[in-house]
Design a protein around this motif. Structure first.
Motif, PDB file in Angstrom:
ATOM      1  N   LEU A  22     -22.071  24.753 -17.656  1.00 43.67           N
ATOM      2  CA  LEU A  22     -21.513  25.316 -16.755  1.00 43.67           C
ATOM      3  C   LEU A  22     -19.900  24.586 -16.765  1.00 43.67           C
ATOM      4  O   LEU A  22     -19.229  24.928 -15.543  1.00 43.67           O
ATOM      5  N   TYR A  36      -3.693  33.418 -15.411  1.00 44.55           N
ATOM      6  CA  TYR A  36      -4.430  33.892 -15.234  1.00 44.55           C
ATOM      7  C   TYR A  36      -4.184  35.332 -14.742  1.00 44.55           C
ATOM      8  O   TYR A  36      -4.892  36.608 -15.349  1.00 44.55           O
ATOM      9  N   ASN A  40      -4.078  39.404 -16.477  1.00 42.76           N
ATOM     10  CA  ASN A  40      -4.535  39.865 -15.990  1.00 42.76           C
ATOM     11  C   ASN A  40      -4.027  41.822 -15.893  1.00 42.76           C
ATOM     12  O   ASN A  40      -3.995  42.610 -16.070  1.00 42.76           O
ATOM     13  N   ARG A  50     -10.289  48.280 -14.902  1.00 36.99           N
ATOM     14  CA  ARG A  50     -10.254  47.483 -13.736  1.00 36.99           C
ATOM     15  C   ARG A  50     -10.715  48.433 -12.629  1.00 36.99           C
ATOM     16  O   ARG A  50     -10.730  48.182 -11.930  1.00 36.99           O
ATOM     17  N   GLY A  71     -17.852  35.348  -8.921  1.00 39.56           N
ATOM     18  CA  GLY A  71     -16.859  34.540  -9.883  1.00 39.56           C
ATOM     19  C   GLY A  71     -15.120  35.514  -9.467  1.00 39.56           C
ATOM     20  O   GLY A  71     -14.829  36.010 -10.772  1.00 39.56           O
ATOM     21  N   GLY A  73     -12.337  34.925 -10.246  1.00 40.01           N
ATOM     22  CA  GLY A  73     -10.887  34.296 -10.641  1.00 40.01           C
ATOM     23  C   GLY A  73     -10.055  33.602  -9.929  1.00 40.01           C
ATOM     24  O   GLY A  73      -9.914  33.465  -8.502  1.00 40.01           O
ATOM     25  N   ASP A  92     -16.055  31.145  -6.836  1.00 38.41           N
ATOM     26  CA  ASP A  92     -15.726  31.096  -7.970  1.00 38.41           C
ATOM     27  C   ASP A  92     -16.186  29.841  -8.370  1.00 38.41           C
ATOM     28  O   ASP A  92     -15.695  28.582  -7.381  1.00 38.41           O
ATOM     29  N   ALA A  93     -16.726  29.174  -9.567  1.00 43.44           N
ATOM     30  CA  ALA A  93     -16.862  28.113  -9.859  1.00 43.44           C
ATOM     31  C   ALA A  93     -15.888  27.214 -10.446  1.00 43.44           C
ATOM     32  O   ALA A  93     -15.851  25.668 -10.587  1.00 43.44           O
ATOM     33  N   ILE A 121     -22.278  30.468  -8.913  1.00 38.66           N
ATOM     34  CA  ILE A 121     -23.371  31.870  -8.509  1.00 38.66           C
ATOM     35  C   ILE A 121     -24.503  31.437  -8.878  1.00 38.66           C
ATOM     36  O   ILE A 121     -25.080  31.512  -7.775  1.00 38.66           O
ATOM     37  N   GLU A 122     -25.065  30.169  -9.177  1.00 37.56           N
ATOM     38  CA  GLU A 122     -26.334  29.445  -9.621  1.00 37.56           C
ATOM     39  C   GLU A 122     -27.333  29.287  -7.733  1.00 37.56           C
ATOM     40  O   GLU A 122     -27.973  29.035  -7.830  1.00 37.56           O
ATOM     41  N   ASN A 138     -16.840  40.933 -11.533  1.00 37.64           N
ATOM     42  CA  ASN A 138     -15.853  41.523 -12.315  1.00 37.64           C
ATOM     43  C   ASN A 138     -15.266  40.748 -13.447  1.00 37.64           C
ATOM     44  O   ASN A 138     -15.219  40.209 -13.843  1.00 37.64           O
ATOM     45  N   PHE A 139     -15.247  41.305 -14.728  1.00 37.89           N
ATOM     46  CA  PHE A 139     -15.143  40.885 -15.870  1.00 37.89           C
ATOM     47  C   PHE A 139     -15.979  39.223 -16.318  1.00 37.89           C
ATOM     48  O   PHE A 139     -15.557  38.643 -16.423  1.00 37.89           O
ATOM     49  N   CYS A 144     -22.100  34.119 -17.393  1.00 37.11           N
ATOM     50  CA  CYS A 144     -21.731  32.704 -17.928  1.00 37.11           C
ATOM     51  C   CYS A 144     -22.910  32.021 -16.825  1.00 37.11           C
ATOM     52  O   CYS A 144     -23.246  30.738 -16.873  1.00 37.11           O
TER      53      CYS A 144
HETATM   54  C1  LIG Z   1     -13.425  36.459 -17.205  1.00 36.25           C
HETATM   55  S1  LIG Z   1     -13.026  35.714 -15.727  1.00 36.25           S
HETATM   56  C2  LIG Z   1     -12.651  37.146 -14.297  1.00 36.25           C
HETATM   57  C3  LIG Z   1     -12.345  36.800 -13.314  1.00 36.25           C
HETATM   58  C4  LIG Z   1     -12.546  38.028 -11.744  1.00 36.25           C
HETATM   59  N1  LIG Z   1     -13.750  38.310 -11.232  1.00 36.25           N
HETATM   60  C5  LIG Z   1     -11.783  39.287 -12.205  1.00 36.25           C
HETATM   61  O1  LIG Z   1     -11.541  40.254 -12.516  1.00 36.25           O
HETATM   62  O2  LIG Z   1     -10.200  38.626 -13.009  1.00 36.25           O
HETATM   63  C6  LIG Z   1     -14.788  34.844 -15.478  1.00 36.25           C
HETATM   64  C7  LIG Z   1     -14.540  34.595 -13.875  1.00 36.25           C
HETATM   65  O3  LIG Z   1     -16.422  33.270 -13.732  1.00 36.25           O
HETATM   66  C8  LIG Z   1     -16.000  32.379 -13.530  1.00 36.25           C
HETATM   67  N2  LIG Z   1     -17.299  31.713 -13.625  1.00 36.25           N
HETATM   68  C9  LIG Z   1     -17.991  31.603 -14.317  1.00 36.25           C
HETATM   69  N3  LIG Z   1     -19.006  31.083 -14.487  1.00 36.25           N
HETATM   70  C10 LIG Z   1     -19.382  31.047 -12.949  1.00 36.25           C
HETATM   71  C11 LIG Z   1     -20.657  30.767 -12.317  1.00 36.25           C
HETATM   72  N4  LIG Z   1     -21.116  30.564 -12.998  1.00 36.25           N
HETATM   73  N5  LIG Z   1     -20.320  30.991 -10.641  1.00 36.25           N
HETATM   74  C12 LIG Z   1     -19.176  31.541 -10.536  1.00 36.25           C
HETATM   75  N6  LIG Z   1     -17.758  31.872 -10.922  1.00 36.25           N
HETATM   76  C13 LIG Z   1     -18.143  31.507 -12.241  1.00 36.25           C
HETATM   77  C14 LIG Z   1     -14.976  31.978 -13.768  1.00 36.25           C
HETATM   78  O4  LIG Z   1     -14.522  30.450 -12.728  1.00 36.25           O
HETATM   79  C15 LIG Z   1     -14.191  33.109 -13.946  1.00 36.25           C
HETATM   80  O5  LIG Z   1     -12.829  32.773 -12.910  1.00 36.25           O
END
Ligand SMILES: C[S@@+](CC[C@H](N)C(=O)[O-])C[C@H]1O[C@@H](n2cnc3c(N)ncnc32)[C@H](O)[C@@H]1O
Length: 285
Positions: A22, A36, A40, A50, A71, A73, A92-93, A121-122, A138-139, A144
């Motif tokens: 993580l 980012y 996007n 999207r 998550g 982003g 978001d992490a 999220i965990e 999303n996405f 993860c």
């Molecule tokens: C591919 S990006 C998608 C971001 C956003 N949802 C979008 O549609 O643009 C994945 C996002 O999930 C977050 N992420 C990954 N693992 C996570 C976790 N365990 N808990 C919270 N956020 C997480 C990442 O930091 C990243 O910002």
């Protein structure tokens, strides 16, 4: 001295390795957070996908609902969610991603401004949030997480009865990726998504630890946690995956046709189980 038995030691080792993964993943997203949102917005394949995930959200979640974005982003979806009349809380992490989403929220009017925190999220339950009408992801953030069974339980807890989860999740069988890498003779890369254990996917200088999911496996995990399936479709079944954005610019009319076809073919029985991502709607019982 307290002696830990072997099972307990194994549990500690798993917990430690999932925390390290993580941390790696959050660091990798920190590294790309600044650009980012722009990437996007400029990627035509991502924009199309999207639109489809937001359309599913709007179909299942009425205006005025409370929504938790997992998550989030840089908060690319947030202006659209606010326009749809949702009251948005987001986590978001990655600290840098959460900062970007907070800055995006600050540029919106105070009424309806999303509330963003840096949190994994965990550990959703630690936030002790009021139950939501809907959860969105999303996405790929749910790709993860290490323990999807536990996360499904926590999402169930954070939803009101009858509330929905709308998620786009990275799939295991991406026809374009398999064809592309087989044509280059790279069998390992063609079938990389079939690994059962987390795959370290390079992102600039970092690593995103990703578990590729099948729609069936993902749905079963949530059904066991008390959800029912409402709908599921493939994203990127006949259209190329978003990382082929340069190809999409060179062959824009072909790719636009494939993206339009994708919206139909991605709904078809069996074919909807394929794709770069799948988009699933599950309802809490
Ligand atoms: C591919 S990006 C998608 C971001 C956003 N949802 C979008 O549609 O643009 C994945 C996002 O999930 C977050 N992420 C990954 N693992 C996570 C976790 N365990 N808990 C919270 N956020 C997480 C990442 O930091 C990243 O910002």
């Amino acid at each position: 001295m307290r002696v830990l038995d072997e099972d307990r030691l194994a549990e500690c080792a798993v917990a430690l390795s999932s925390q390290l993964r993580l941390a790696d993943t959050a660091r990798a997203f920190d590294g790309v957070a600044r650009e980012y949102h722009t990437s996007n917005e400029t990627n035509r394949i991502l924009r199309h996908m999207r639109r489809r995930s937001i359309a599913a959200l709007r179909r299942h979640v009425p205006a005025g609902s409370t929504l938790l974005d997992l998550g989030c982003g840089p908060g690319t979806d947030h202006p659209e969610m606010v326009r749809a009349g949702y009251s948005v809380t987001a986590i978001d992490a990655s600290p840098a991603m959460a900062r970007e989403a907070t800055a995006r929220a600050a540029s919106m009017s105070a009424a309806g401004r999303p509330m963003v925190s840096c949190h994994p999220i965990e550990r959703l339950q630690e936030l002790a949030l009021e139950p939501f009408d809907a959860v969105f992801s999303n996405f790929g953030p749910l790709n993860c997480v290490h323990d999807l069974t536990d996360v499904a339980r926590q999402i169930h807890e954070v939803l009101k009865p009858g509330g929905v989860l709308v998620a786009s999740v990275i799939g295991r069988v991406c026809p374009w990726e398999i064809a592309l890498y087989l044509s280059r003779g790279d069998v390992t890369r063609a079938f990389r998504r079939f690994a059962r254990s987390p795959v370290g996917v390079p992102l600039e200088d970092g690593t995103v630890w990703t578990r590729y999911r099948t729609p069936g496996g993902f749905e079963r995990t949530f059904v066991s946690a008390g959800f029912a399936r409402r709908e599921c479709c493939g994203l990127g079944v006949v259209a190329p995956p978003p990382y082929l954005s340069a190809f999409a610019e060179r062959r824009s009319s072909l790719v636009e046709t494939l993206l339009d076809l994708d919206a139909t073919i991605g709904q078809m029985p069996l074919l909807r189980r394929l794709g770069d991502h799948f988009l699933v709607v599950l309802q809490r019982g």
